[in-house]
Design an enzyme around this catalytic site. Sequence first.
Site, PDB file in Angstrom:
ATOM      1  N   HIS A   1      -8.177  -5.779   8.651  1.00 58.48           N
ATOM      2  CA  HIS A   1      -7.226  -5.592   9.744  1.00 58.48           C
ATOM      3  C   HIS A   1      -7.381  -6.606  10.867  1.00 58.48           C
ATOM      4  CE1 HIS A   1      -6.267  -1.091   8.722  1.00 58.48           C
ATOM      5  NE2 HIS A   1      -5.821  -1.954   7.824  1.00 58.48           N
TER       6      HIS A   1
ATOM      7  N   LYS B   1      -4.184   2.007  11.319  1.00 56.61           N
ATOM      8  CA  LYS B   1      -5.461   2.395  11.904  1.00 56.61           C
ATOM      9  C   LYS B   1      -6.521   2.547  10.821  1.00 56.61           C
ATOM     10  CE  LYS B   1      -6.163   5.886  10.534  1.00 56.61           C
ATOM     11  NZ  LYS B   1      -6.264   6.353   9.117  1.00 56.61           N
TER      12      LYS B   1
ATOM     13  N   ALA C   1       0.812  -1.210   0.000  1.00 59.61           N
ATOM     14  CA  ALA C   1       0.000   0.000   0.000  1.00 59.61           C
ATOM     15  C   ALA C   1       0.849   1.265   0.000  1.00 59.61           C
ATOM     16  CB  ALA C   1      -0.933  -0.004   1.213  1.00 59.61           C
TER      17      ALA C   1
ATOM     18  N   ASP D   1     -11.127   6.926   8.880  1.00 61.35           N
ATOM     19  CA  ASP D   1      -9.825   7.326   8.347  1.00 61.35           C
ATOM     20  C   ASP D   1      -9.196   8.456   9.140  1.00 61.35           C
ATOM     21  OD1 ASP D   1      -7.673   7.251   6.524  1.00 61.35           O
ATOM     22  OD2 ASP D   1      -8.532   8.904   5.380  1.00 61.35           O
TER      23      ASP D   1
ATOM     24  N   ILE E   1       0.800   3.895   1.939  1.00 62.76           N
ATOM     25  CA  ILE E   1       1.325   4.333   3.226  1.00 62.76           C
ATOM     26  C   ILE E   1       2.566   3.543   3.610  1.00 62.76           C
ATOM     27  CG2 ILE E   1      -0.127   2.801   4.627  1.00 62.76           C
ATOM     28  CD1 ILE E   1      -0.310   5.197   6.621  1.00 62.76           C
TER      29      ILE E   1
END
Length: 328
Positions: A77, A95, A10, A175, A12
Amino acid sequence: MIRWGILGTAKIAREQLVPAIHASRNGLLQAVASRNGENAKAFAERFGMPLAFGSYEELLASKDVDAIYIPLPTSQHVEWTRRCLEAGKHVLCEKPISLHAREIEALIEARDKSGLVATEAFMVTYHPQWQLVRSLLADGAIGVLKHIQGVFTYYNVDPNNMRNQVELGGGGLPDIGVYPTVTARFATGKEPLRARASIERDPNFGTDIYANCQYDFGSFDMTFYCATQLALRQSMTFHGDKGMIEVSAPFNTLNYDAVSVSLYNASHSEVKTWNFQTAYQYQLQVEAIGDRIAGEDVTLFSLESSRANQAAIDALYAADLSDGWVDV
């Protein structure tokens, strides 16, 4: 050195966690896994990682990996945090770690059973600016805290972005609404008792794109709004009867030139400002986790705090449906 594996490729991970692990004093980038083997190989070559796996299961089975970072879509997750722990790997999960507070209980049980480190990636809690805010509040620098005001917004209408896809756990509150919530809790050491909110959803995406929120902490109040289709803005203000604290870039510090905490007296005739341009919160997070894995007495963001934070977000959604206050 803690040998890190990354579950997925991803954005991030590419832009934040890979540089953070590279820069850390105790982390080593060891492996990446993707369901597309060629993507994993390209990712590994780009970032100098010796191992690339064409399935998540191969990464979990690797004896060359100590800890796994999970940047998968939010809806995955809980499953992969649990599976990493069951495979004997320490976990840093992006998160929100879950979309429902009740699901986090199973992760707490899995963590306790394994004896491993499992933590949600609230990097802000490792940043020295938030350590400072917490100290100032505890020392009574602004007198009696009466109100916290926060905002976190950006503009994103890309239908292919997971933040705009309900089935992947998209939406503004999961988010970015989690950040005003978690920093208020972290800085004050208090938990919200009640919540209320008014939420607007995109007619096509179905995700929440604007949320006007309020928490009742008992001795003080908090209001904040978050949005995924408004001009970029973020700030946090703590207002007391003898002064005020303003945090200029409270969440994405690398996106702003001025990363500072300012303390004003009651009349605004005096101000003291601390600047934090060089602090890299992702690196500090990685290093803290590595120290904890190595057996040092380091405080990490706990799954219990994750459960409390998500309970507050759950209450905001419930309050929107009830048109009134909802207990957290």
